[in-house]
Design an enzyme around this catalytic site. Structure first.
Site, PDB file in Angstrom:
ATOM      1  N   ASP A   1      37.170   1.865  78.734  1.00  0.00           N
ATOM      2  CA  ASP A   1      36.319   2.983  78.297  1.00  0.00           C
ATOM      3  C   ASP A   1      36.688   3.478  76.899  1.00  0.00           C
ATOM      4  OD1 ASP A   1      38.744   4.129  78.744  1.00  0.00           O
ATOM      5  OD2 ASP A   1      38.077   5.507  80.334  1.00  0.00           O
ATOM      6  N   GLY A   2      37.615   2.804  76.253  1.00  0.00           N
ATOM      7  CA  GLY A   2      37.976   3.192  74.882  1.00  0.00           C
ATOM      8  C   GLY A   2      39.169   4.129  74.820  1.00  0.00           C
TER       9      GLY A   2
ATOM     10  N   ARG B   1      41.951  18.383  54.095  1.00  0.00           N
ATOM     11  CA  ARG B   1      41.035  19.034  53.134  1.00  0.00           C
ATOM     12  C   ARG B   1      40.328  20.250  53.721  1.00  0.00           C
ATOM     13  NH1 ARG B   1      38.049  13.736  51.132  1.00  0.00           N
ATOM     14  NH2 ARG B   1      38.717  13.057  53.184  1.00  0.00           N
ATOM     15  N   GLN B   2      40.335  20.356  55.046  1.00  0.00           N
ATOM     16  CA  GLN B   2      39.813  21.601  55.670  1.00  0.00           C
ATOM     17  C   GLN B   2      41.041  22.497  55.838  1.00  0.00           C
ATOM     18  OE1 GLN B   2      36.575  22.360  56.378  1.00  0.00           O
ATOM     19  NE2 GLN B   2      36.902  24.274  57.430  1.00  0.00           N
TER      20      GLN B   2
ATOM     21  N   HIS C   1      46.273  17.616  50.148  1.00  0.00           N
ATOM     22  CA  HIS C   1      45.259  18.093  49.203  1.00  0.00           C
ATOM     23  C   HIS C   1      45.624  19.465  48.643  1.00  0.00           C
ATOM     24  CE1 HIS C   1      41.472  18.232  47.246  1.00  0.00           C
ATOM     25  NE2 HIS C   1      41.172  19.385  47.827  1.00  0.00           N
TER      26      HIS C   1
ATOM     27  N   ASP D   1      38.918  15.474  38.623  1.00  0.00           N
ATOM     28  CA  ASP D   1      38.601  16.898  38.806  1.00  0.00           C
ATOM     29  C   ASP D   1      39.855  17.738  38.528  1.00  0.00           C
ATOM     30  OD1 ASP D   1      40.176  16.820  41.152  1.00  0.00           O
ATOM     31  OD2 ASP D   1      38.422  16.422  42.416  1.00  0.00           O
TER      32      ASP D   1
ATOM     33  N   LYS E   1      34.798  19.000  38.106  1.00  0.00           N
ATOM     34  CA  LYS E   1      33.802  18.494  39.062  1.00  0.00           C
ATOM     35  C   LYS E   1      33.327  19.613  39.978  1.00  0.00           C
ATOM     36  CE  LYS E   1      35.321  16.777  43.119  1.00  0.00           C
ATOM     37  NZ  LYS E   1      36.123  15.933  44.013  1.00  0.00           N
TER      38      LYS E   1
ATOM     39  N   ARG F   1      31.570  19.976  43.767  1.00  0.00           N
ATOM     40  CA  ARG F   1      31.110  19.234  44.944  1.00  0.00           C
ATOM     41  C   ARG F   1      29.863  19.917  45.496  1.00  0.00           C
ATOM     42  NH1 ARG F   1      32.245  15.225  47.933  1.00  0.00           N
ATOM     43  NH2 ARG F   1      34.274  14.793  46.994  1.00  0.00           N
TER      44      ARG F   1
HETATM   45  C1  R5P Z   1      38.926  16.382  46.686  1.00  0.00           C
HETATM   46  O1  R5P Z   1      38.734  17.091  45.704  1.00  0.00           O
HETATM   47  C2  R5P Z   1      39.819  15.196  46.616  1.00  0.00           C
HETATM   48  O2  R5P Z   1      40.869  15.384  45.741  1.00  0.00           O
HETATM   49  C3  R5P Z   1      39.068  13.951  46.231  1.00  0.00           C
HETATM   50  O3  R5P Z   1      38.565  14.109  44.912  1.00  0.00           O
HETATM   51  C4  R5P Z   1      37.932  13.732  47.173  1.00  0.00           C
HETATM   52  O4  R5P Z   1      38.363  13.851  48.484  1.00  0.00           O
HETATM   53  C5  R5P Z   1      37.329  12.367  46.977  1.00  0.00           C
HETATM   54  O5  R5P Z   1      36.270  12.235  47.845  1.00  0.00           O
HETATM   55  P1  R5P Z   1      35.087  11.266  47.531  1.00  0.00           P
HETATM   56  O6  R5P Z   1      35.671   9.893  47.306  1.00  0.00           O
HETATM   57  O7  R5P Z   1      34.236  11.319  48.759  1.00  0.00           O
HETATM   58  O8  R5P Z   1      34.351  11.770  46.334  1.00  0.00           O
END
Ligand code: R5P
Length: 281
Positions: free
Chosen positions: A31-32, A88-89, A121, A158, A181, A183
């Protein structure tokens, strides 16, 4: 002990530390669901468990291995989590969201004497642990690899990555710069134009993570428009989700470390982890 996601890195680490390496027994049921087993008697041993936490299932495997090792009577359990999933969260961006990296830390610390991870991160996530937790950087490993590739300049795609480009640039004794950058969503980023004087140069764009490759692709466009000759995309954690390969076509080379092992893992963080584990840092 090597979890199934970190066998290569565990081998390198065991060699550097001159310690025995055992591989966890891991299988999937029909079943995984996962089955894990510690194949040797580790009673009274100080154990280092190395298991990266990408993709998702590897995080679950880590939890199960920690549980099995705790029951095995090991004297101590150091958890090396080369890539910290959900890092990242790192905070609640909108009301009601989980602070996912904190949830991961809370689960990992239940069965760990100590935790070591690589390039998170945001350093804030290290404070989510209530056991000793250390972050080491894989950027020196990336710099060691790039040093032999004739790179003229290092660029962060970024502002958050500027500290890593600075470190790599300083280690390689070449100039470095960064872009800004924004997002828009998981798949879309917008990078501000900026004059970079890269005509005819070989530029390495460095970041902590490459996921969709959108951040790197956006930086590559700016560099190509300004006449950069060769481009290398370098990161510590190469996740390369679906579609990333196409997005990264603007680069002559894509390289990452072995925190998440794949075909681009041409640099190893074993040295940095060994230094930390032997108390040399
Ligand atoms: C976020 O700012 C991280 O440092 C990376 O720049 C980011 O996770 C890269 O994600 P993606 O390759 O989806 O642009």
């Amino acid at each position: 002990m090597a979890g199934s996601a970190s066998v290569h890195l565990s081998q390198r680490l065991a060699e550097r530390l001159s310690v025995d390496l055992i591989e966890a027994e891991v299988r999937s049921f029909a079943d995984g669901e996962l089955y894990v087993r510690v194949p040797e008697n580790l009673e009274g041993e100080d154990v280092i468990l190395v298991q990266t936490t990408y993709p998702n299932e590897m995080l679950l495997e880590l939890f199960l291995l920690q549980d099995a090792l705790t029951d095995s009577g090991a004297a101590s359990l150091t958890v090396v989590m080369p890539y910290f999933a959900y890092g990242r969260q790192d905070r609640r961006f909108q009301k009601g969201e989980a602070i996912s990296s904190r949830a991961v830390a809370r689960r990992v610390e239940i069965a760990a004497s100590r935790v070591i991870t690589v390039d998170v991160h945001n350093k804030r996530v290290m404070d989510y642990f209530n056991v000793p937790a250390t972050e080491v950087s894989g950027m020196p490993a990336l710099a060691r690899y790039l040093e032999n590739q004739g790179v003229d300049m290092v660029l962060a795609p970024d502002e958050n990555a500027a500290r890593w480009a600075k470190l790599v640039g300083e280690l390689m004794k070449i100039s470095w710069d960064y872009l800004k950058k924004q997002r828009i969503d998981s798949w879309t980023v917008e990078t501000e134009e900026k004059p970079l004087e890269v005509g005819g140069l070989k530029v390495a764009v460095v970041d902590d993570v490459i996921s969709t490759g959108g951040t790197m692709a956006s930086a590559a466009k700016i560099l190509r428009d300004q006449g950069a000759k060769d481009l290398v995309a370098g990161c510590v954690h190469g996740l390369f989700v679906k579609g990333a390969k196409d997005r990264l076509k603007a680069f002559d080379e894509v390289v990452c470390t072995d925190t998440v092992y794949n075909a681009h893992s041409r640099a190893s963080v074993a040295h940095e982890l060994a230094q930390e584990l032997s108390g040399l840092t």
